[in-house]
Write a protein that holds these residues in place. Sequence first.
Motif, PDB file in Angstrom:
ATOM      1  N   ASP A  57      -3.996   7.052  -1.708  1.00  0.00           N
ATOM      2  CA  ASP A  57      -4.393   5.742  -2.206  1.00  0.00           C
ATOM      3  C   ASP A  57      -5.786   5.811  -2.829  1.00  0.00           C
ATOM      4  O   ASP A  57      -6.021   5.283  -3.914  1.00  0.00           O
ATOM      5  CB  ASP A  57      -4.373   4.742  -1.046  1.00  0.00           C
ATOM      6  CG  ASP A  57      -4.163   3.329  -1.528  1.00  0.00           C
ATOM      7  OD1 ASP A  57      -3.354   3.142  -2.452  1.00  0.00           O
ATOM      8  OD2 ASP A  57      -4.814   2.423  -0.989  1.00  0.00           O
TER       9      ASP A  57
ATOM     10  N   ILE B 218       0.843  -1.203   0.000  1.00  0.00           N
ATOM     11  CA  ILE B 218       0.000   0.000   0.000  1.00  0.00           C
ATOM     12  C   ILE B 218       0.878   1.253   0.000  1.00  0.00           C
ATOM     13  O   ILE B 218       0.616   2.212  -0.738  1.00  0.00           O
ATOM     14  CB  ILE B 218      -0.945   0.022   1.224  1.00  0.00           C
ATOM     15  CG1 ILE B 218      -1.861  -1.195   1.208  1.00  0.00           C
ATOM     16  CG2 ILE B 218      -1.777   1.298   1.229  1.00  0.00           C
ATOM     17  CD1 ILE B 218      -2.703  -1.347   2.464  1.00  0.00           C
TER      18      ILE B 218
ATOM     19  N   ASN C 201       2.496   1.852  -3.276  1.00  0.00           N
ATOM     20  CA  ASN C 201       1.543   2.273  -4.305  1.00  0.00           C
ATOM     21  C   ASN C 201       1.507   3.783  -4.459  1.00  0.00           C
ATOM     22  O   ASN C 201       1.306   4.303  -5.550  1.00  0.00           O
ATOM     23  CB  ASN C 201       0.156   1.739  -3.949  1.00  0.00           C
ATOM     24  CG  ASN C 201      -0.797   1.811  -5.105  1.00  0.00           C
ATOM     25  OD1 ASN C 201      -0.391   1.742  -6.266  1.00  0.00           O
ATOM     26  ND2 ASN C 201      -2.071   1.977  -4.813  1.00  0.00           N
ATOM     27  N   THR C 202       1.669   4.511  -3.350  1.00  0.00           N
ATOM     28  CA  THR C 202       1.646   5.965  -3.441  1.00  0.00           C
ATOM     29  C   THR C 202       2.990   6.569  -3.024  1.00  0.00           C
ATOM     30  O   THR C 202       3.089   7.782  -2.871  1.00  0.00           O
ATOM     31  CB  THR C 202       0.545   6.563  -2.544  1.00  0.00           C
ATOM     32  OG1 THR C 202       0.764   6.117  -1.213  1.00  0.00           O
ATOM     33  CG2 THR C 202      -0.823   6.142  -2.988  1.00  0.00           C
TER      34      THR C 202
END
Lengths: 350, 331
Positions: free
Chosen positions: B214, A245, A248-249
């Motif tokens: 996200d 997670i 991902n960013t």
Amino acid sequence: MPETATRAQRVLRHPLLWPVMALVVLLLVNVVAKPSFLDVRMQDGHLYGNLIDIMRNSAPVMLVALGMTLVIATRGIDLSVGAIAAIAAAVACTRIIGAGDEAALSTAVMAMTYAVVVCIVLGAWNGLLVSVLGIQPIIATLILMVAGRGISMAITDGQITTVNNPFFSDLASGFVLTLPLAFLVAVAMVLFTAVLTRRTALGMLIEAVGINPEASRLAGVRARTIIWTVYAFSGLCAGLAGLVIAANTNSVNANSLGLWIELDAILAVVIGGTSLMGGRFSLAGTFVGALFIATLARTIPNIGIPSEVNYLFKAVVVIAVCLLQSPKARALLRVRRSAAPTLAKAGSPA
Amino acid sequence: MVKKTLVAAAAISLSTFALSSCGSSSGADSGSDSNDGTITMGFAQVGAESGWRTANTKSIQDTAKAEGVDLKFTDAQGKQENQIQAIRSYIQQKVDVIAFSPVVETGFDAVLQEAKAANIPVILTDRAVDADPSLYKTFLGSDFVVEGEKAGDWLVENAKDADVDGDGTVNVVQLEGTTGAAPAIDRAEGFAEKIKADDSIEITASQTGDFTRDGGKQVMESFLQSDDSIDVVFAHNDDMGLGAIEAIEAAGLEPGKDIKIITIDAVKDGMQALADGKINYIVECNPLLGPQLMDLAKKVLDGEEVPARVLTDETAFTQEDAKAALPDRQY
């Protein structure tokens, strides 16, 4: 009945039937809304499309649900996975930032290894509370669920920490053999666990502990060690999910990272056919369940559900799937449709 | 029997004495404070949930120090009951002025009444409450509608450039904040109002990204898959915009050029992306309320009239502005 069962009946009774059907129906809904939904094309040397995104985005839930499956099989539950994911991300990101060469491969590997080790320790802490001290799993893991987010906030000073490391980023955004690396990591973990539990007696022992810990102990199963191990494994999985997670960013937001992922994971496990009562588990079911959760998340923007009714839509889909899976509910439906009572038994759990 | 009663009575009177002396001594302290010109301010912060909030806290603490204001600070950790407790303790300590950023909009009536009865003026910062306006002096904070309007105005002015694919319509996708949150509702409203001025601008899709990177990334991925005519992204905060940038890059497009990006907040990472040309325009939502808050507190205590609503000093940044402003950005 079983001896004379036709192939169709066997398929109908297969525990994976309903989760897979739910996934297929959900994909069909998307295709009806946007006919190009399933299109996949090559771009910059890798595959690109909704399905690829779904694979990639399913990785965190799949990892968390994998650990959760084994915990639930022992009749436990792990609520702390979201907080552990946040800690893993916080540890990895602060270590990457603090390293001499922020963008080096060794920095990324060291930071991730360190984070995963921390998470195994945290999982073992949960296992200690549950197996040795005998605290109920929901309470034992609730402690870390609350405290863990505080710990991750403390690690990051409450700030959103941004990192610049291409190798770390690749964990979520990279591609291997044209497929998302994150998905491959998750699948590899699932396969590894499947081999470990189903090719040895471990799976059976876990299920035995879930059915009756005391009886299995008297039968010579090391119940305590097994419970301890599954919580540590759940910590490991949650940590990996947290890293995906964060990658991902390229950042960690201790407040929101992995928030409520425990609920998505439990949902994925249950949709996959693992009983919360413990005693049996299906890794293939969890795999499908995680894909279902990721597809559901993609469905909402794809068919243009307004933000206000997001949760309502999610809830309706989930209740529909749960009803589909409930043999009783199916039997009720069938009795209403036709007066064939023998069929009503066909859906009993395998 | 008599002895026991006596002891009990003595204990009770002692404890009340202790309590009252405690109360009066702190009362005397703050009384002397206001006499010698030092202001004692009780500030009940929401929590430390974001970089924005941390900058907000730091600004208030630093300004108080610089201006010699005796600041009593509590962090409610996002819980209303903590905040109400903190405000009550400020009332008991007889501070000169109370300021707080309410965790939620409702439920503060009783404690605000108590403050009013104790003659302690209250200033709201950053967030509003749903209570009788006579219960507080003023509300210092951003106007989220105005922020949305600024974003909309910029798009209308730059509509021609923003029509990247040159098909005559500017297709905007909106990444909303958390559903139901005041900033999300107000920013969407202000933006929608202003883009009415140009018929070619149209919001083609809108979905919540929960104010997170996200969330912004996942929603943007989906938008990119289902629509290849997106010209502009309007994100309700920088973080979702930063997530959208990643999704756009993953789709093989160039953020800031192939798809224009407008965001709100102006936190450091956002400003960096703006300076790098990946975001096109950021409307500032300023957390540095400290100077304005201390100024207002002084005015209130001097008996000056203050407006019931004070807007934060805020600006907006283009890519050139960001390059200039970035070196001495505090948050």
